[in-house]
Scaffold this motif. Structure first.
Motif, mmCIF file in Angstrom:
data_model
loop_
_atom_site.group_PDB
_atom_site.id
_atom_site.type_symbol
_atom_site.label_atom_id
_atom_site.label_comp_id
_atom_site.label_asym_id
_atom_site.label_seq_id
_atom_site.Cartn_x
_atom_site.Cartn_y
_atom_site.Cartn_z
ATOM 1 N N GLU A 18 6.977 6.940 -8.642
ATOM 2 C CA GLU A 18 6.371 5.876 -8.399
ATOM 3 C C GLU A 18 5.712 5.097 -9.617
ATOM 4 N N GLY A 19 5.512 5.692 -10.732
ATOM 5 C CA GLY A 19 5.228 5.114 -11.835
ATOM 6 C C GLY A 19 6.302 4.386 -12.607
ATOM 7 N N VAL A 20 7.365 4.946 -12.439
ATOM 8 C CA VAL A 20 8.647 4.378 -12.769
ATOM 9 C C VAL A 20 8.901 3.007 -12.018
ATOM 10 N N GLY A 21 8.652 2.934 -10.716
ATOM 11 C CA GLY A 21 8.984 1.976 -10.030
ATOM 12 C C GLY A 21 7.976 0.617 -10.541
ATOM 13 N N LEU A 22 6.766 1.101 -10.593
ATOM 14 C CA LEU A 22 5.830 0.040 -11.030
ATOM 15 C C LEU A 22 6.138 -0.483 -12.449
ATOM 16 N N ALA A 23 6.748 0.435 -13.489
ATOM 17 C CA ALA A 23 7.132 -0.255 -14.447
ATOM 18 C C ALA A 23 8.205 -1.214 -14.595
ATOM 19 N N HIS A 24 9.192 -0.645 -13.637
ATOM 20 C CA HIS A 24 10.107 -1.640 -13.505
ATOM 21 C C HIS A 24 9.714 -3.105 -13.020
ATOM 22 N N ALA A 31 -6.395 4.370 -2.602
ATOM 23 C CA ALA A 31 -5.113 4.002 -2.032
ATOM 24 C C ALA A 31 -5.019 2.956 -1.048
ATOM 25 N N GLU A 32 -6.220 2.814 -0.054
ATOM 26 C CA GLU A 32 -6.395 1.823 0.856
ATOM 27 C C GLU A 32 -6.577 0.496 0.128
ATOM 28 N N ALA A 33 -7.360 0.479 -0.742
ATOM 29 C CA ALA A 33 -7.670 -0.754 -1.984
ATOM 30 C C ALA A 33 -6.297 -1.227 -2.413
ATOM 31 N N ALA A 34 -5.298 -0.377 -2.788
ATOM 32 C CA ALA A 34 -4.283 -0.889 -3.698
ATOM 33 C C ALA A 34 -3.543 -1.437 -2.529
ATOM 34 N N GLN A 35 -3.340 -0.918 -1.184
ATOM 35 C CA GLN A 35 -2.473 -1.291 -0.154
ATOM 36 C C GLN A 35 -3.048 -2.778 0.162
ATOM 37 N N ALA A 36 -4.393 -2.984 0.237
ATOM 38 C CA ALA A 36 -4.651 -4.431 0.712
ATOM 39 C C ALA A 36 -4.510 -5.381 -0.340
ATOM 40 N N ARG A 37 -4.205 -4.975 -1.586
ATOM 41 C CA ARG A 37 -4.086 -6.075 -2.362
ATOM 42 C C ARG A 37 -2.724 -6.507 -2.721
ATOM 43 N N ILE A 38 -1.943 -5.965 -1.508
ATOM 44 C CA ILE A 38 -0.543 -6.522 -1.591
ATOM 45 C C ILE A 38 -0.494 -7.923 -0.988
ATOM 46 N N GLU A 39 -1.224 -8.119 0.033
ATOM 47 C CA GLU A 39 -1.358 -9.466 0.724
ATOM 48 C C GLU A 39 -1.591 -10.632 -0.364
ATOM 49 N N ALA A 99 2.410 -5.265 -6.819
ATOM 50 C CA ALA A 99 1.216 -4.475 -5.886
ATOM 51 C C ALA A 99 1.825 -3.643 -4.996
ATOM 52 N N GLU A 100 2.898 -3.812 -4.472
ATOM 53 C CA GLU A 100 3.395 -3.062 -3.533
ATOM 54 C C GLU A 100 3.797 -1.613 -4.282
ATOM 55 N N ALA A 101 4.382 -1.566 -5.672
ATOM 56 C CA ALA A 101 4.535 -0.386 -6.363
ATOM 57 C C ALA A 101 3.354 0.311 -6.764
ATOM 58 N N ARG A 102 2.246 -0.582 -7.013
ATOM 59 C CA ARG A 102 1.001 -0.044 -7.464
ATOM 60 C C ARG A 102 0.292 0.825 -6.112
#
Length: 440
Positions: free
Chosen positions: A278-284, A72-80, A137-140
Motif C-alpha cells: 500500500e505504501g507503493v500505491g501511495l507513492a504512485h 485508519a478511520e481518520a484517514a478514511q474520513a479525509r477522502i471526501e 487520500a484513498e491510498a493513504r
C-alpha cells in the motif's frame, strides 16, 4: 546417648523441619481465600483458559489497537475532503478611502468612500488535480488500514506467545509439585529401609536435602508463573495481579505440509508486506500528483462596484497561475520518483524478510514436532522404566540410593524437556500463522 539413638533424633528433627517447611511452601504457593478478592475476580477469572478469549478481550480494550483503528478511520474520513473545491474568498476593496476626489475627510465606511468593490473569488485547481488528490487520500487510507492490520497481527502473536509462556509456567509449577511428591515418596522409602538397617543415615539426609531443593524449585516456579500472569495482563490492559483461569491443554500440533503455498502467502498476504504494498500505491499517487503540478491553477471572481456617486456595475474576473518555478518543480518530481523507488524496494525487502523468517519458523516447527514426538513416545517411557527399575533394584539391595536419586532426577528433567519442546514448537507455529497472514 548411643549413636543409633542420636541418629533417630536427627532424623525426627529433620522430619519436623521438613513438615514446617512444607506448610510454609503450601502457604506461599496456594492462594489465600479472600471474600473481597473473590468478589473482584468474578467475570475476569474466565479469561486465560485459551488464547482466543484473550484476543477478543484485547480487540475491545487494547488502547494501542484503538489508536490504530482511529487513525485508519481518520484517514478514511479525509477522502471526501481531499477531492473538494477550495473555499471561495470574499474581498472588500475601499477605493479612494481618503476621499481626495470629493474633498471629504477619510473614512473606512463603505458608503462614505469614493467607490466600494465587493468581490467573490473561487479558486479552481487544474484539470485532474482534484481527482489525483482524492486518489492519494484513498491510498493513504488503504495504507493506514494495512498498518492497523499489521499492528493487530503483531499484538495477536504477542498475546499467543505470552499465553504459551503462562501455560508453560503453570505446567512447570505442576511438574515441580509432582517432583516434590516423588522425592517425598523416596524419602519415605529411605526412612523405611533406614529403620531396617538397610540404608545408612547419609541416604536419608540426602533425600531430605533433595526435598528442600525441590521446595526451592517450587517457589521459583511460582514466581515465574506470577511473572507470566503479569506479562499477559499487561498485553490485555489489565492490572498485573488480575486473576486468570488455569490454562487449558491446547489442541494437538498439526502436521504442516503445504510449505510452497505458505511461502507464497508470506510474500503476498503477510500483513507487513501488504502495508508495504500500500505504501507503493501511495507513492504512485504522490508521483502522479506532483507531475500534474506542471499545469496551472485557475480562479474565477465576480465583483460588484458601488461608487459613491453614480450607477453600480458588475465585473467578471478570470485568473491563472503561471508555473515558472521549474527548478523547485523538478526537485519535487525527482523526490517523488525516489520515494516510489524506495517504496518498491521496501516492499521487496519486506517480502524477502517475511520469507526468511517463515523458513526459520518452519524448520523450528518441523524439527520441534519430530523431537517432541520422540521425547513423548520414547524418552519419557524409558526414563520412567529406568526409575521403576532403580526402585525395584534398591528394594532388592542391588543398587545404592544414589542410583535411585539419579533416576528420579532424569525423569523430572525429561518431563521438563518435553514441556519446553512443546512450547518451542507452538511458538514456531504461531510465528508461521502470523507470517503467512492467517491471524485475524
Amino acid at each position: 546417648m548411643s549413636l543409633p539413638g542420636l541418629s533417630r533424633s536427627i532424623v525426627r528433627a529433620g522430619l519436623r523441619v521438613g513438615a514446617v517447611a512444607c506448610v510454609a511452601v503450601a502457604a506461599s504457593v496456594l492462594p489465600v481465600p479472600s471474600s473481597a478478592a473473590d468478589a473482584g475476580a468474578g467475570a475476569e477469572a474466565v479469561l486465560g483458559a485459551e488464547p482466543r478469549g484473550l484476543i477478543d478481550h484485547a480487540r475491545e480494550h487494547s488502547p494501542a489497537y484503538a489508536a490504530d483503528r482511529a487513525e485508519a478511520e481518520a484517514a478514511q474520513a479525509r477522502i471526501e475532503s481531499a477531492g473538494a473545491l477550495p473555499d471561495p474568498r470574499f474581498e472588500l476593496e475601499l477605493m479612494d478611502f481618503t476621499n481626495t476626489m470629493n474633498g471629504r475627510s477619510a473614512s473606512l465606511l463603505p458608503e462614505r468612500v469614493g467607490e466600494t468593490r465587493y468581490r467573490v473569488v473561487q479558486p479552481l485547481p487544474g484539470w485532474g488535480k482534484r481527482e489525483l488528490d482524492r486518489q492519494a487520500a484513498e491510498a493513504r487510507a488503504r495504507q493506514a488500514g494495512a498498518l492497523r492490520d499489521a499492528g493487530w497481527s503483531e499484538r495477536v502473536a504477542a498475546i499467543e506467545a505470552a499465553w504459551l509462556r503462562y501455560y508453560a509456567a503453570d505446567r512447570e509449577l505442576a511438574l515441580a509439585r509432582d517432583a516434590l511428591a516423588l522425592m517425598q515418596e523416596l524419602e519415605t522409602l529411605a526412612l523405611a529401609r533406614y529403620r531396617l538397617g538397610l540404608l545408612p543415615q547419609q541416604a536419608v539426609l540426602r533425600a531430605q536435602r533433595e526435598i528442600t531443593e525441590q521446595r526451592l524449585q517450587l517457589l521459583a516456579r511460582e514466581r515465574a508463573r506470577s511473572g507470566a500472569v503479569a506479562a499477559l495482563n499487561g498485553l490485555l490492559s489489565r492490572r498485573p495481579d488480575a486473576p486468570l483461569a488455569v490454562p487449558a491443554e491446547p489442541g494437538p500440533l498439526p502436521d504442516l505440509r503445504d510449505a510452497a503455498e505458505r511461502f507464497e502467502r508470506a510474500r503476498s498476504r503477510n500483513p507487513e508486506v501488504m502495508a508495504a504494498a500500500e505504501g507503493v500505491g501511495l507513492a504512485h499517487a504522490e508521483r502522479d500528483r506532483t507531475r500534474r503540478e506542471r499545469l496551472p491553477d485557475f480562479g474565477i471572481g465576480l465583483t460588484h462596484n458601488r461608487p459613491d456617486d453614480g450607477r453600480s456595475s458588475w465585473d467578471l474576473m478570470f485568473e491563472v497561475t503561471i508555473p515558472l518555478q521549474q527548478g523547485s518543480r523538478r526537485a519535487r518530481e525527482y523526490e517523488a520518483e525516489r520515494m516510489l523507488a524506495a517504496a518498491q524496494a521496501r516492499r521487496e525487502a519486506t517480502a524477502d524478510e517475511a520469507a526468511g523468517r517463515l523458513g526459520a519458523a518452519w524448520a523450528a516447527y518441523t524439527g520441534g514436532r519430530d523431537g517432541l514426538r520422540l521425547l513423548r513416545d520414547s524418552l519419557v517411557p524409558q526414563a520412567a522404566a529406568t526409575r521403576d527399575a532403580a526402585r525395584s533394584a534398591l528394594a532388592g539391595g542391588q543398587v545404592d540410593f544414589d542410583s535411585v536419586l539419579e533416576a528420579e532426577r532424569q525423569l523430572i528433567a525429561v518431563r521438563e524437556q518435553v514441556l519446553q519442546a512443546e512450547i518451542e514448537a507452538r511458538l514456531a507455529l504461531s510465528e508461521i500463522e502470523k507470517l503467512s497472514g492467517e491471524i485475524k
